[in-house]
Design an enzyme around this catalytic site. Structure first.
Site, short mmCIF file in Angstrom:
data_model
loop_
_atom_site.label_atom_id
_atom_site.label_comp_id
_atom_site.label_asym_id
_atom_site.label_seq_id
_atom_site.Cartn_x
_atom_site.Cartn_y
_atom_site.Cartn_z
CG HIS A 16 -49.46 17.49 -10.15
ND1 HIS A 16 -48.99 18.69 -10.60
CD2 HIS A 16 -48.38 16.65 -10.09
CE1 HIS A 16 -47.66 18.58 -10.81
NE2 HIS A 16 -47.28 17.36 -10.51
CG ASP A 66 -4.12 -4.17 -5.64
OD1 ASP A 66 -5.24 -3.72 -5.34
OD2 ASP A 66 -3.09 -3.97 -4.98
CD GLU A 76 -8.49 2.08 -2.20
OE1 GLU A 76 -7.53 2.55 -1.57
OE2 GLU A 76 -8.53 2.05 -3.45
CG HIS A 77 -7.50 -2.08 -0.56
ND1 HIS A 77 -6.87 -0.87 -0.75
CD2 HIS A 77 -7.86 -2.52 -1.79
CE1 HIS A 77 -6.84 -0.59 -2.05
NE2 HIS A 77 -7.44 -1.56 -2.70
CG HIS A 135 -0.45 2.23 -4.51
ND1 HIS A 135 -0.53 2.07 -5.86
CD2 HIS A 135 -1.04 1.13 -3.98
CE1 HIS A 135 -1.15 0.92 -6.14
NE2 HIS A 135 -1.46 0.33 -5.01
CD GLN A 195 -2.92 0.59 -0.09
OE1 GLN A 195 -3.18 1.48 -0.88
NE2 GLN A 195 -3.31 -0.65 -0.29
#
Lengths: 437, 437
Positions: free
Chosen positions: B419, B360, B326-327, B261, B258
């Site tokens: 209406h 991934d 996220e993960h 990145h 991670q």
């Protein structure tokens, strides 16, 4: 009102300008809204009360922000039993349709031995924005709150401005019927800010839904990412596809039911019968004379109304798909066969006895729908707005041996060495412990 | 790196500041992006070429905007057969999972005699943004393009910047494998503007997906409403919940996968074993010494890494839900029982042999996932991003007699006379023609 015939040479240019007009962005209020949001974020309840006094002419203190259960009950007591019953018909049908929408998760094990899937999980907390003033619609309270409840959202917070302290009792009755117990008398960008960032009194939510004016829309745009939002609502619109077998007065009333919403509302008739088109235009003029909201409806019809004459009902559907309307009425003998070709529309109403107004209140499907041609990519409000998906992946040594090497190769190719090692170190460990594998 | 023990008195304050840091908004680029979008909207291809020369140092003309099939084929020929095979493993698994996601519509007739339901319809045209430069990931091309294809989107347009004219051949190979044939060498806010508003060369799309830098994210935010967008991606993050039975080096590698990145990436370990935590911290330091991307991973780990020591695995899940990662890796003996309590996570990886890196690339579920704690309300990319729902309602005279009156009552209560008339005029007509009804 524009009357265009597809056989005329200027049709395509006129129709394109009509499409463009329907996508026009609203006023630019980025700066003022950013400032309001910053104030609320910084000063919380104090800012909220000051802004409410400024914009809604309502002096407030933090402890008065929320409606008490007694206030809600008192408002409900002002509503006639008939109306409460009508609200209940609507709520029951909305609940039933949205329950039918609830999706199922996925879980399976594949050939490689990986178990994978997806779970649907409701949001923890949702904020409902309900406009006050002229557009305080109790039906919208039901349409926003009920799908959230059906999805399983535990906390619903509702914000509704009360300009000069005035609230529509039916709005509170609708909130009560929908099970909303946390209701604040604040509106505008400040309400969006409070729900997004939280104040001492109003705890933050995870997603904000509900229509509002240009300030509310811009505020939602600015808090997007920090919280989720629904679509940004533009003016409401309808396309009516009709043959000549429906009473022209009924078609006129359907068009005016759209036009009476707002001067920016857009009502469009598409028909293959030019004479029928003219009869409907005449009927619109007649009805406009007696309508209570004649000023709004007249302005909407004059500026944004359109009557399109086409060669066939199939061609009518082609134009409707290009218009990507919020609402589409198919007032023809065989609506299902036309519906099969509809690609872009928020909600479709099939048959002469199923006008859009039924769907606005008691149909069951949601009346919060994509406007400004966004039906090209967006959908009406639903339980999906209040659920999210978590995917999952599980696998043991054998599965890793089968699919891991491809992952290692791709990780190396992307220059992400630790990604590769995270897989290959496990494969190495497996190779050591089980030499025959 | 922050090492926090839940038993320490300062834990809650420290953990809260960690939560807040993970939601921080990026740089404020509203003005520059608005200006770029306005230029592209006004001058189309000319603006696009000028901006590409300015930002990517690549002189361009309109006819050079698109990659030719020959260029794509030539790029593909540069990729090794092994890598193409790995790409194919990934693509096949991604296709298979996303096919399993395809939802079914609804159609039923209820007690009142109304037929109602909902149809899923694919978008006509989708734009894929693919970052260039250091974050040019072929795997992301697959993850963005394949779900769109599986959903049935007919037109996919891809924009990828080629700074100094450089393109990663594997990105084009991935696009080819995913069936993307329309690829433009433009990036940044200008690419988003081109896809949203259209130019002479690049026809407009209905939705734009794919990650990008702060300018791309802001551009997506600004065109939102005109077209649909996916979530706005922040820095990537992972939470690893581990007991002490996994090799600490493997956990360290997962954290570093991670961290490598991006300096802003966030890697968090949560474990009930303080001694194990320290072993992992030491293993991270050891691995950092040899990693190719050590500068990025070191900065990420130093600034945003976190090790949280808890009393139990259940408590670990509670913190993970608050982090809404996220993960989420569950590196424990019985991951399924922990997973049952997970409410907020983009994707979950269960078991010691299923690290995030598998997901991934080759897991099958999407790797485009909600960042910055947005898993509270958002979901990973899926076929749902490329489909929209059209609801429908059909009913004849009998159904209108049953539910129409409640609609009339609510329309009157909301002051929307047309209406009410749209329904009541039909009821009146029915009353005249069928006096016994």
């Amino acid at each position: 009102m524009k009357r265009l015939d597809i056989r005329d040479s200027g049709f395509e240019a006129e129709f394109s300008s009509l499409l463009a007009a329907r996508e026009e962005q609203g006023q630019e209020v980025h700066g003022p809204v950013a400032s309001i949001l910053a104030q609320v974020r910084k000063d919380g309840d104090t800012a909220l009360c000051a802004l409410t006094e400024k914009f809604d002419r309502l002096p407030l203190s933090a402890e008065k922000l929320a409606f008490t259960p007694q206030e809600v009950e008192a408002a409900r007591a002002q509503v006639s039993p008939d109306l409460l019953a009508a609200l209940d018909v609507a709520a029951t049908r909305i609940e039933s349709f949205h329950r039918a929408q609830l999706p199922e998760g996925i879980r399976y094990t594949d050939d490689a031995g990986m178990t994978l899937g997806m779970r649907w999980i409701p949001l923890d907390a949702v904020g409902l924005y309900v406009p006050g003033g002229k557009a305080a619609y109790p039906s919208s309270v039901l349409m926003n709150a009920i799908p959230a409840r059906v999805a399983g959202v535990e906390r619903l917070a509702m914000c509704v401005p009360t300009p000069d302290g005035i609230i529509n009792p039916l709005v509170l009755a609708a909130a009560h019927r929908a099970g909303v117990t946390e209701i604040y008398r604040v509106g505008g960008a400040q309400a969006v800010g409070a729900m997004a960032f939280g104040t001492k009194t109003i705890k933050p939510v995870d997603r904000i839904v509900g229509p509002g004016n240009a300030y509310v829309a811009e505020a939602k745009r600015q808090v997007f990412g920090h919280v989720g939002i629904d679509s940004i609502a533009g003016p409401s619109d309808v396309v009516v596809i009709a043959d000549s077998a429906t009473d022209p007065r009924l078609i006129a009333l359907d068009l005016l039911a759209q036009a009476e919403h707002d001067e920016l509302a857009q009502a469009t008739l598409i028909t293959p019968d030019a004479a029928f088109a003219d009869t409907v235009i005449a009927a619109v003029e007649t009805e406009l004379k007696t309508l209570t909201r004649t000023a709004i409806a007249s302005a909407s019809w004059a500026r944004n109304g359109a009557v399109l004459i086409v060669r066939s009902l199939e061609e009518a559907v082609t134009l409707a798909n290009r218009l990507a309307p919020e609402h589409l009425e198919l007032m023809v003998d065989d609506p299902e066969s036309l519906f099969a070709h509809v690609r872009h529309a928020g909600a479709v109403f099939l048959g002469r006895y199923c006008p859009e107004a039924v769907g606005d209140y008691v149909g069951g499907p949601n009346h919060v729908l994509p406007t400004s041609r966004t039906a090209r990519f967006a959908s009406g409000l639903s339980v999906f707005d209040f659920l999210k998906r978590t995917t999952f992946l599980a696998g043991g040594p054998d599965a890793l041996r089968r699919i891991g090497p491809a992952g290692v190769a791709l990780a190396h190719a992307e220059g992400l060495e630790a990604h590769a090692l995270s897989i290959s170190a496990r494969l190495d460990a497996l190779a050591k412990t089980t030499p025959n594998a």
